[in-house]
Design a protein around this motif. Structure first.
Motif, PDB file in Angstrom:
ATOM      1  N   GLY A  59      -1.536-151.426  14.395  1.00 32.21           N
ATOM      2  CA  GLY A  59      -2.877-152.027  15.178  1.00 32.21           C
ATOM      3  C   GLY A  59      -3.005-150.853  16.336  1.00 32.21           C
ATOM      4  O   GLY A  59      -4.036-150.450  16.539  1.00 32.21           O
ATOM      5  N   LEU A  60      -2.025-150.674  17.150  1.00 32.39           N
ATOM      6  CA  LEU A  60      -1.998-149.897  18.435  1.00 32.39           C
ATOM      7  C   LEU A  60      -2.000-148.393  17.897  1.00 32.39           C
ATOM      8  O   LEU A  60      -2.944-147.610  18.739  1.00 32.39           O
ATOM      9  CB  LEU A  60      -0.815-149.850  19.000  1.00 32.39           C
ATOM     10  N   ALA A  61      -1.471-148.078  16.894  1.00 31.40           N
ATOM     11  CA  ALA A  61      -1.829-146.562  16.446  1.00 31.40           C
ATOM     12  C   ALA A  61      -3.037-146.378  16.009  1.00 31.40           C
ATOM     13  O   ALA A  61      -3.728-145.322  16.270  1.00 31.40           O
ATOM     14  CB  ALA A  61      -0.779-146.332  15.348  1.00 31.40           C
ATOM     15  N   ALA A  65      -5.876-143.759  17.653  1.00 26.93           N
ATOM     16  CA  ALA A  65      -6.227-142.779  17.023  1.00 26.93           C
ATOM     17  C   ALA A  65      -7.943-142.651  17.167  1.00 26.93           C
ATOM     18  O   ALA A  65      -8.397-141.665  17.395  1.00 26.93           O
ATOM     19  CB  ALA A  65      -5.972-142.879  15.358  1.00 26.93           C
ATOM     20  N   VAL A  66      -8.648-143.817  17.174  1.00 30.26           N
ATOM     21  CA  VAL A  66      -9.998-143.940  17.394  1.00 30.26           C
ATOM     22  C   VAL A  66     -10.107-143.549  18.717  1.00 30.26           C
ATOM     23  O   VAL A  66     -11.446-142.812  18.969  1.00 30.26           O
ATOM     24  CB  VAL A  66     -10.481-145.349  17.181  1.00 30.26           C
ATOM     25  N   CYS A  67      -9.588-144.072  19.794  1.00 35.16           N
ATOM     26  CA  CYS A  67      -9.777-143.490  21.045  1.00 35.16           C
ATOM     27  C   CYS A  67      -9.289-142.046  21.190  1.00 35.16           C
ATOM     28  O   CYS A  67     -10.142-141.373  22.155  1.00 35.16           O
ATOM     29  CB  CYS A  67      -8.697-144.341  22.154  1.00 35.16           C
ATOM     30  N   ARG A  68      -8.565-141.476  20.502  1.00 33.48           N
ATOM     31  CA  ARG A  68      -8.393-140.131  20.818  1.00 33.48           C
ATOM     32  C   ARG A  68      -9.451-139.164  20.136  1.00 33.48           C
ATOM     33  O   ARG A  68     -10.009-138.330  20.859  1.00 33.48           O
ATOM     34  CB  ARG A  68      -7.115-139.694  19.984  1.00 33.48           C
ATOM     35  N   SER A  69     -10.148-139.674  19.110  1.00 33.25           N
ATOM     36  CA  SER A  69     -11.214-138.827  18.549  1.00 33.25           C
ATOM     37  C   SER A  69     -12.411-139.195  19.369  1.00 33.25           C
ATOM     38  O   SER A  69     -12.984-138.162  19.582  1.00 33.25           O
ATOM     39  CB  SER A  69     -11.473-139.494  17.052  1.00 33.25           C
ATOM     40  N   LEU A  70     -12.764-140.299  19.942  1.00 26.00           N
ATOM     41  CA  LEU A  70     -13.754-140.428  20.906  1.00 26.00           C
ATOM     42  C   LEU A  70     -13.482-139.639  22.228  1.00 26.00           C
ATOM     43  O   LEU A  70     -14.486-139.109  22.559  1.00 26.00           O
ATOM     44  CB  LEU A  70     -13.969-141.873  21.452  1.00 26.00           C
ATOM     45  N   LEU A  71     -12.353-139.401  22.765  1.00 22.69           N
ATOM     46  CA  LEU A  71     -12.142-138.821  23.858  1.00 22.69           C
ATOM     47  C   LEU A  71     -12.227-137.104  23.639  1.00 22.69           C
ATOM     48  O   LEU A  71     -12.961-136.446  24.302  1.00 22.69           O
ATOM     49  CB  LEU A  71     -10.605-138.806  24.266  1.00 22.69           C
ATOM     50  N   VAL A  72     -11.839-136.751  22.232  1.00 22.44           N
ATOM     51  CA  VAL A  72     -11.871-135.266  21.925  1.00 22.44           C
ATOM     52  C   VAL A  72     -13.668-134.988  22.007  1.00 22.44           C
ATOM     53  O   VAL A  72     -14.116-134.113  22.459  1.00 22.44           O
ATOM     54  CB  VAL A  72     -11.239-135.104  20.883  1.00 22.44           C
ATOM     55  N   ARG A  73     -14.263-136.054  21.472  1.00 27.67           N
ATOM     56  CA  ARG A  73     -15.726-135.789  21.174  1.00 27.67           C
ATOM     57  C   ARG A  73     -16.338-135.654  22.440  1.00 27.67           C
ATOM     58  O   ARG A  73     -17.337-134.871  22.673  1.00 27.67           O
ATOM     59  CB  ARG A  73     -16.320-136.730  20.135  1.00 27.67           C
TER      60      ARG A  73
END
Length: 93
Positions: A59-61, A65-73
């Motif tokens: 769940g944390l992973a 992953a979602v937070c990383r993609s939003l941060l990169v975007r």
């Protein structure tokens, strides 16, 4: 015996590197990945069922992953916005 000769050092100068935003983003992601590993280990150590610990890690992973993609975007959009702003000629009142 002769004294050793000093080794010449390169002249200090500006170091090319990544933009400051990406460096901070990498550090945030590194800590998030560390917590994804640490939380299940602590849960197992405290006596939680292995399936629950693995579920918490997964769940944390997923959240990471979602937070990383939003941060990169967000970083890309910010960089694009800054580039567009410098090229655009907006009228000044």
């Amino acid at each position: 015996m002769p004294a050793p000769r000093p080794v010449p050092r390169p002249a200090p100068g500006p170091r090319p590197g990544p933009r400051p935003g990406t460096d901070a983003a990498r550090e945030v992601i590194r800590w998030a990945v560390f917590s994804c590993v640490l939380v299940p280990v602590v849960l197992l150590w405290c006596g939680t069922a292995p399936t629950a610990a693995v579920g918490a890690g997964l769940g944390l992973a997923a959240v990471t992953a979602v937070c990383r993609s939003l941060l990169v975007r967000s970083l890309r959009e910010t960089a694009r916005g800054v580039a567009d702003h410098t090229r655009a000629s907006t009228p000044v009142d």
